[in-house]
Write a protein that holds these residues in place. Structure first.
Motif, PDB file in Angstrom:
ATOM      1  N   VAL A  41      33.806  38.786  43.163  1.00  0.00           N
ATOM      2  CA  VAL A  41      33.424  38.593  41.824  1.00  0.00           C
ATOM      3  C   VAL A  41      33.860  40.086  41.248  1.00  0.00           C
ATOM      4  O   VAL A  41      33.150  41.035  41.442  1.00  0.00           O
ATOM      5  CB  VAL A  41      31.872  38.438  41.197  1.00  0.00           C
ATOM      6  CG1 VAL A  41      31.857  38.162  39.889  1.00  0.00           C
ATOM      7  CG2 VAL A  41      31.542  37.003  42.080  1.00  0.00           C
ATOM      8  N   ARG A  42      34.865  39.959  40.254  1.00  0.00           N
ATOM      9  CA  ARG A  42      35.175  41.147  39.525  1.00  0.00           C
ATOM     10  C   ARG A  42      34.967  40.929  37.963  1.00  0.00           C
ATOM     11  O   ARG A  42      35.493  39.842  37.490  1.00  0.00           O
ATOM     12  CB  ARG A  42      36.617  41.464  39.912  1.00  0.00           C
ATOM     13  CG  ARG A  42      37.169  41.608  41.298  1.00  0.00           C
ATOM     14  CD  ARG A  42      38.387  42.272  41.348  1.00  0.00           C
ATOM     15  NE  ARG A  42      38.760  42.344  42.794  1.00  0.00           N
ATOM     16  CZ  ARG A  42      39.280  41.565  43.842  1.00  0.00           C
ATOM     17  NH1 ARG A  42      39.403  40.261  43.113  1.00  0.00           N
ATOM     18  NH2 ARG A  42      39.673  41.781  44.941  1.00  0.00           N
ATOM     19  N   GLN A  43      34.425  42.155  37.424  1.00  0.00           N
ATOM     20  CA  GLN A  43      34.335  42.334  35.977  1.00  0.00           C
ATOM     21  C   GLN A  43      35.461  42.881  35.337  1.00  0.00           C
ATOM     22  O   GLN A  43      35.653  44.002  35.705  1.00  0.00           O
ATOM     23  CB  GLN A  43      32.820  43.003  35.800  1.00  0.00           C
ATOM     24  CG  GLN A  43      31.690  42.076  36.258  1.00  0.00           C
ATOM     25  CD  GLN A  43      31.411  40.994  35.201  1.00  0.00           C
ATOM     26  OE1 GLN A  43      31.696  40.643  34.201  1.00  0.00           O
ATOM     27  NE2 GLN A  43      30.520  39.867  35.988  1.00  0.00           N
ATOM     28  N   GLY A  44      35.850  41.962  34.293  1.00  0.00           N
ATOM     29  CA  GLY A  44      36.694  42.816  33.429  1.00  0.00           C
ATOM     30  C   GLY A  44      36.814  42.487  32.186  1.00  0.00           C
ATOM     31  O   GLY A  44      35.848  41.245  31.507  1.00  0.00           O
ATOM     32  N   PHE A  45      37.346  42.971  31.048  1.00  0.00           N
ATOM     33  CA  PHE A  45      37.377  42.545  29.729  1.00  0.00           C
ATOM     34  C   PHE A  45      38.283  41.462  29.576  1.00  0.00           C
ATOM     35  O   PHE A  45      39.479  41.213  29.899  1.00  0.00           O
ATOM     36  CB  PHE A  45      37.904  43.725  28.720  1.00  0.00           C
ATOM     37  CG  PHE A  45      36.954  44.975  29.059  1.00  0.00           C
ATOM     38  CD1 PHE A  45      35.580  45.307  28.463  1.00  0.00           C
ATOM     39  CD2 PHE A  45      37.283  46.166  29.668  1.00  0.00           C
ATOM     40  CE1 PHE A  45      34.636  45.844  28.345  1.00  0.00           C
ATOM     41  CE2 PHE A  45      36.383  47.131  29.574  1.00  0.00           C
ATOM     42  CZ  PHE A  45      35.054  47.260  29.197  1.00  0.00           C
TER      43      PHE A  45
END
Length: 536
Positions: free
Chosen positions: A319-323
């Motif tokens: 899981v990768r968090q980005g804007f």
């Protein structure tokens, strides 16, 4: 991505012009899983080495889209068909806006040039190197210069080896040509030590082997230059030369000063906060897992913005968090894949993820099918995960935490940043740093790879970088040199390890730990061997 579902013959029969997108993704995923060192070729030229490049497969709207990227290039292609060959796949692709298909080849990663071509190139370099020696060392006699392999003593054909003699003094010499791989060039110090020891053992007392002269291509000396100061000058003299093959000239390279290197270290972060930021996506993933896999899977934070699920060291979902867009709202991207490529988790690919999870639970367990790729994949990560949970079995002096996994530490070299991932970085109960290098199979380069990481940690310690970057918070770190552990199954310890370690500086506190071959079910220390300075 998936493994153990079909034989190569079955996959070959399934390859056809009208292959569904999910079938194309499955064929590629299985090949990549079985061949983690795969390379992508176009017209015989290597575009991507998937050991260091990245790839992603998507199967939306009945299209199989393959995205490949590295530091050098970026490529996006639609896959129209896949044909299975021996140790390779022929992949027909279509570029956006073009009707004519183009072919890529996915190969297993084995050396592609013909043996006769490699042999001719090495014989040619031998003649160049001999002329260079006669010009640069006119007072010396060249003896036994060869590239013939001697596999019994670990000498392959990638190095020219021989002797330089003057009077009763002799030097062992070893050289790597300009066409050899970076791994071969960086491995020259290990082979040089073995060649030096071999010459001394079989010299018959005719002359004194003073030391070792190493010759490497100009522009590739930094790795060896950095490690040379950590070899014992009382055991032998050590010299390094940079070679310009075209001009047939060489020059002496001075050893690097200890403390001159400036390794860089990524800042430590709070794993709990990273996991909490990804909680929603993680709950979705965990809800798709079989109950047994859900309980055994490890949730680990790889960075402040990335969290992964792993089973026995093998990452299978991230899981990768980005804007999102032009806003500051965080969005979580979920991908999966138990190998060198990733597939986004969507409604269309959810069934593929569930099948991967089922196979992971079935095959990646102790005492299961040893031939299955999911069982065999990344054994070092598996052993590392076992050790991380049982550090006190390796040494009761080690603290169970904090311990850092796959720590990224870079140093500046001739080709820019040289990145390295240390297996485990821990600390003893007395606050002494501990570098733990893990190998699941016999590896000739284990001592030198461990030494490379140890020198980086030693310099980070001297600079105070570890504390400034947030590592081991609340622990008063000792100024004593870090301890160096080399951990491997006892029957997989390469026989040359002792020889290499005996030539290291007596200031390096190393310990070889041999664990039982049944380490997947229980971790037991069978043998230990320590440097004389251990504990001082």
């Amino acid at each position: 991505m998936l493994a153990g579902m079909d034989s190569t013959a079955t996959r070959a029969a399934a390859a056809s012009v009208q292959q569904p997108a999910q079938e194309l993704a499955r064929l590629l995923g299985e090949f990549l899983l079985e061949h983690p060192q795969a390379q992508v070729l176009e017209d015989g030229r290597v575009l991507f080495d998937l050991q260091i490049a990245h790839s992603s497969l998507t199967t939306e709207r009945d299209r199989c889209l393959w995205h490949l990227w590295s530091e050098e290039r970026n490529l996006v292609r639609t896959i129209s068909s896949v044909r299975v060959r021996k140790d390779s796949l022929r992949i027909e692709t279509v570029r956006f806006g073009q009707a004519k298909p183009q072919a890529l080849e996915l190969v297993s990663g084995r050396e592609r040039s013909a043996p006769s071509t490699r042999r001719a190139g090495r014989e040619r370099y031998l003649r160049i190197f001999e002329r260079l020696l006669r010009r640069e060392f006119p007072d010396y006699t060249i003896d036994s210069l060869t590239v013939s392999p001697d596999l019994e003593n670990s000498f392959g054909p990638g190095y020219v080896r021989g002797l330089l003699s003057r009077g009763h003094s002799t030097w062992a010499i070893l050289s790597a040509g300009p066409d050899e791989s970076p791994a071969t060039v960086e491995g020259i110090l290990t082979l040089g030590v073995l060649w030096l020891a071999h010459c001394r053992a079989h010299g018959g007392g005719r002359s004194v082997i003073a030391g070792l002269k190493l010759f490497v291509p100009d522009g590739q000396t930094q790795f060896t230059r950095t490690l040379l100061p950590w070899f014992n000058p009382r055991v032998a003299s050590w010299e390094l030369y940079g070679v310009e093959a075209k001009s047939e000239m060489c020059h002496l390279v001075p050893p690097a000063e200890i403390g001159l290197a400036q390794p860089r270290l990524v800042r430590a972060f709070d794993p709990a906060s990273a996991i909490e930021r990804c909680r929603g996506e993680l709950d979705r993933l965990l809800g798709l897992l079989p109950p047994g896999l859900r309980e055994l899977s490890e949730i680990r934070a790889n960075s402040p913005a990335e969290v992964s699920l792993a089973l026995h060291g093998l990452e299978y979902a991230r899981v990768r968090q980005g804007f999102t867009g032009n806003s500051f709202a965080l969005n979580g991207e979920v991908t999966f894949g138990a190998g060198p490529h990733e597939t986004p988790l969507t409604v269309e690919t959810e069934s593929l993820f569930c099948e991967l999870a089922r196979q992971l639970w079935e095959h990646r367990r102790p005492e299961k099918d040893l031939r299955n790729p999911l069982y065999r994949l990344q054994p070092e990560r598996w052993l590392e995960s076992v050790i991380r949970r049982s550090l006190e079995e390796i040494d009761p002096a080690l603290c169970p935490g904090p311990v850092y996994t796959q720590v990224a530490a870079a140093s500046v070299g001739e080709r820019g940043l040289m990145r390295g991932l240390m297996d485990l970085l821990a600390v003893t109960r007395s606050g002494r740093l501990a570098v733990i290098e893990v190998k699941a199979d016999d590896d000739l380069q284990l001592p030198l790879q461990a030494l490379d990481y140890w020198t980086r940690v030693r310099e980070l310690q001297r600079q105070g970088t570890l504390s400034r970057q947030g590592y081991f918070q609340g622990v008063e770190l000792s100024d004593a040199p870090p301890l160096l552990y080399l951990v491997t199954p006892v029957l997989r310890l390469h026989p040359a390890t002792d020889t290499v370690l005996s030539h290291l500086s007596p200031e390096i506190p190393w310990q070889v730990v041999g664990v039982g071959e049944d380490w997947r079910t229980r971790l037991r220390v069978i043998t230990r061997k320590r440097a004389a300075c251990w504990g001082t």
